[in-house]
Motif scaffolding. Structure first.
Motif, short mmCIF file in Angstrom:
data_model
loop_
_atom_site.label_atom_id
_atom_site.label_comp_id
_atom_site.label_asym_id
_atom_site.label_seq_id
_atom_site.Cartn_x
_atom_site.Cartn_y
_atom_site.Cartn_z
N SER A 145 0.80 9.03 3.49
CA SER A 145 0.37 7.63 3.32
C SER A 145 1.54 6.68 3.12
O SER A 145 1.48 5.51 3.54
CB SER A 145 -0.58 7.52 2.12
OG SER A 145 -1.77 8.25 2.34
N ARG A 194 -9.08 10.91 4.95
CA ARG A 194 -8.45 10.09 3.90
C ARG A 194 -7.53 9.03 4.50
O ARG A 194 -7.47 7.90 4.02
CB ARG A 194 -7.66 10.98 2.94
CG ARG A 194 -8.51 11.95 2.12
CD ARG A 194 -9.49 11.24 1.23
NE ARG A 194 -10.33 12.14 0.49
CZ ARG A 194 -10.11 12.55 -0.75
NH1 ARG A 194 -9.05 12.13 -1.41
NH2 ARG A 194 -10.96 13.35 -1.36
N LEU A 195 -6.82 9.39 5.55
CA LEU A 195 -5.94 8.42 6.20
C LEU A 195 -6.74 7.33 6.91
O LEU A 195 -6.35 6.15 6.89
CB LEU A 195 -5.03 9.12 7.21
CG LEU A 195 -3.97 10.07 6.64
CD1 LEU A 195 -3.20 10.75 7.75
CD2 LEU A 195 -3.00 9.32 5.72
N VAL A 211 -1.69 14.12 1.55
CA VAL A 211 -2.21 12.81 1.95
C VAL A 211 -1.33 11.70 1.38
O VAL A 211 -0.99 10.73 2.08
CB VAL A 211 -3.67 12.62 1.49
CG1 VAL A 211 -4.12 11.18 1.71
CG2 VAL A 211 -4.59 13.57 2.22
N GLY A 212 -0.94 11.84 0.12
CA GLY A 212 -0.10 10.83 -0.52
C GLY A 212 1.25 10.69 0.16
O GLY A 212 1.75 9.58 0.36
N THR A 251 -4.22 16.56 -1.66
CA THR A 251 -4.02 15.19 -2.12
C THR A 251 -2.55 14.81 -2.07
O THR A 251 -2.21 13.67 -1.70
CB THR A 251 -4.56 15.03 -3.56
OG1 THR A 251 -5.95 15.40 -3.58
CG2 THR A 251 -4.42 13.60 -4.04
N ALA A 259 0.82 4.25 -2.72
CA ALA A 259 0.67 5.65 -2.32
C ALA A 259 1.81 6.50 -2.87
O ALA A 259 1.60 7.64 -3.30
CB ALA A 259 0.61 5.75 -0.79
N GLN A 287 -7.69 4.36 4.94
CA GLN A 287 -6.64 3.40 4.64
C GLN A 287 -6.58 2.26 5.65
O GLN A 287 -6.05 1.19 5.36
CB GLN A 287 -5.29 4.12 4.57
CG GLN A 287 -5.23 5.16 3.47
CD GLN A 287 -3.99 6.03 3.54
OE1 GLN A 287 -3.14 5.84 4.39
NE2 GLN A 287 -3.90 6.99 2.63
N SER A 336 0.83 -1.21 0.00
CA SER A 336 0.00 0.00 0.00
C SER A 336 0.86 1.26 0.00
O SER A 336 0.51 2.25 -0.63
CB SER A 336 -0.93 0.00 1.22
OG SER A 336 -1.81 -1.10 1.19
N SER A 337 1.99 1.22 0.70
CA SER A 337 2.90 2.37 0.73
C SER A 337 3.47 2.65 -0.66
O SER A 337 3.59 3.81 -1.07
CB SER A 337 4.04 2.13 1.72
OG SER A 337 3.57 2.10 3.04
N PHE A 394 2.42 6.01 6.59
CA PHE A 394 1.29 5.55 7.39
C PHE A 394 0.93 4.09 7.08
O PHE A 394 0.63 3.31 7.99
CB PHE A 394 0.09 6.47 7.15
CG PHE A 394 -1.09 6.20 8.05
CD1 PHE A 394 -0.96 6.32 9.42
CD2 PHE A 394 -2.32 5.83 7.53
CE1 PHE A 394 -2.04 6.08 10.26
CE2 PHE A 394 -3.40 5.59 8.36
CZ PHE A 394 -3.26 5.71 9.73
N TYR A 395 0.96 3.72 5.81
CA TYR A 395 0.65 2.34 5.43
C TYR A 395 1.64 1.35 6.06
O TYR A 395 1.25 0.28 6.52
CB TYR A 395 0.68 2.18 3.91
CG TYR A 395 -0.62 2.49 3.21
CD1 TYR A 395 -1.79 1.84 3.57
CD2 TYR A 395 -0.68 3.41 2.18
CE1 TYR A 395 -2.98 2.10 2.92
CE2 TYR A 395 -1.87 3.69 1.52
CZ TYR A 395 -3.01 3.03 1.90
OH TYR A 395 -4.20 3.30 1.26
#
Length: 417
Positions: free
Chosen positions: A260, A324-325, A256-257, A253, A145, A328, A141-142, A263-264
């Motif tokens: 992420s 948005r986070l 967030v990216g 965005t 992102a 995930q 997922s990271s 975060f992932y």
């Protein structure tokens, strides 16, 4: 043993390349479609709503299509998905077809993207080491992102500098996306020949509706509601209530990216450390908290108790990013399904059924949210989302992953004997 470990690492590396190419391609195509419709076809509000039908229809059909062609195996279906996405976006990039023809190729592109949604989780979990599923899913997922972020930056600076434009006959961003989809298709083909299939021949995938998967189905339905609130009405607060432009959303965005990417990875580690049930509680409480605060802040701005500038605006931005986070954390749902699956062959078809349920509910939630926003006020859309998120809390309370996993293993043993 060393040879098997090396092969496993090679397979995972190939999958990283595959999902990177897909994420980059989606960021360059799906991320700019709204502007494409407006600037090239000058669509009206009614037409914009109508366009969502061919875009979302593949999501509704996902379970049916997977049911028909799933016997080919996940990697072969993934190859077909990339060819479909490639065909659709390339035609839109090279030509400017009539509106009706454009919708056909938009559907083809969307079908490819939607088919790959359940496959990327199913393939990723099948490749991951048994004791590192959470970590690997976080890493996958990271990477997605990260390449979405690269695409967003390319789009932002490309349009700012004039490198990308919708005024030229050839849409360069769509052609670059097509090349990325082509790379993804090539990597899928390589993986078909290199990734060893299971020892037992896979059964033909079919539509799966088991009572034992009821909590997974409920989670996907709730996700459909939360997704619409996050991506439609969370965005609309910034566009309509705060009157911000597209560059503001692009920057949010990008933020967030960037977050992420890290975060992932953190989520994956938490999954392996704390387990499915605790992460489900975290997921539920995050949704409930974010949407309740969202509702009160929006109510405060509408009532004049909070200003529509300054600190209140930054707080809305923080909520947008947090929302948005929090979306995930939902990757725990796929891991939960895999842990309780009675038959590994059912994972892909059940994930695709989940996507179909998600899209059905998304369409209903979009219509219901619009009515609530207009009649009772925008804050009630978020309060509604918080109320629905109590369902996540209920599931977290009810599920018993260890017992369900033990039962699944017994059923597998019985079916094999």
């Amino acid at each position: 043993m060393k040879k098997r470990i090396l092969q496993k690492h090679t397979e995972i590396l190939m999958f990283f390349i595959l999902i990177s190419a897909v994420a980059f391609a989606n960021g360059l195509s799906d991320g700019v479609y709204s502007n494409y419709f407006k600037e090239v076809y000058h669509v009206t509000a009614f037409q914009r709503g109508f366009i969502e039908f061919p875009r979302e229809l593949p999501g509704l059909l996902c379970a049916i299509v997977i049911g028909f062609i799933g016997f080919l195996g996940d990697l072969r279906v993934a190859f077909i998905a990339q060819i479909l996405a490639l065909t659709g976006v390339t035609v839109l990039g090279v030509f400017t077809p009539a509106f009706g023809i454009m919708l056909i190729f938009l559907f083809i592109n969307s079908l490819g993207m939607h088919l790959f949604m359940p496959l990327q989780d199913a393939i990723g979990m099948s490749l991951a080491e048994p004791d590192k599923i959470g970590v690997r899913m976080g890493q996958f997922s990271s990477v997605r992102a990260g390449f979405n972020l690269i695409a967003a930056l390319l789009v932002f600076f490309g349009f700012r500098t004039g490198f990308f434009t919708f005024e030229s006959p050839v849409k360069l961003m769509f052609l670059i996306a097509g090349v990325a989809f082509l790379c993804a298709a090539a990597m899928s083909a390589v993986m078909i020949s290199h990734v060893k299939p299971p020892k037992t021949a896979p059964k033909k995938n079919k539509l799966v509706l088991r009572k034992q998967y009821r909590y997974y189905y409920l989670l996907t339905i709730l996700h459909g509601v939360q997704k619409q609130i996050a991506f439609v009405y969370g965005t609309w607060v910034i566009v309509d209530l705060l009157s911000k432009k597209a560059d503001t959303l692009a920057l949010l965005t990008i933020v967030v990216g960037f977050i992420s990417i890290f975060f992932y990875n953190l989520l994956g580690k938490w999954m392996d450390q704390f387990g499915i049930k605790k992460m489900m509680y975290f997921d539920a409480l995050t949704f409930i908290g974010v949407y309740i605060i969202y509702g009160f802040v929006v109510w405060g701005i509408l009532s004049g108790k909070l200003p529509d500038h300054g600190l209140a605006v930054w707080f809305i931005y923080l909520l947008f990013i947090s929302d948005r986070l929090s979306m995930q954390i939902g990757m725990v749902n796929s891991i939960y399904l895999r842990s309780i699956a009675w038959n590994p062959d059912e994972v892909t078809s059940t994930l695709s059924m989940g996507i179909s349920l998600d899209h059905v509910v998304s369409i209903i939630a979009a219509l219901a949210g619009g009515v609530i926003w207009t009649r009772w006020g925008s804050q009630w859309v978020f309060f509604m989302a918080a109320a629905f998120s109590l369902g996540n809390l209920f599931v977290a309370y009810r599920v018993q992953p260890d017992k369900e996993k033990e039962m699944a293993e017994k059923m597998r043993s019985i079916s094999q004997n």
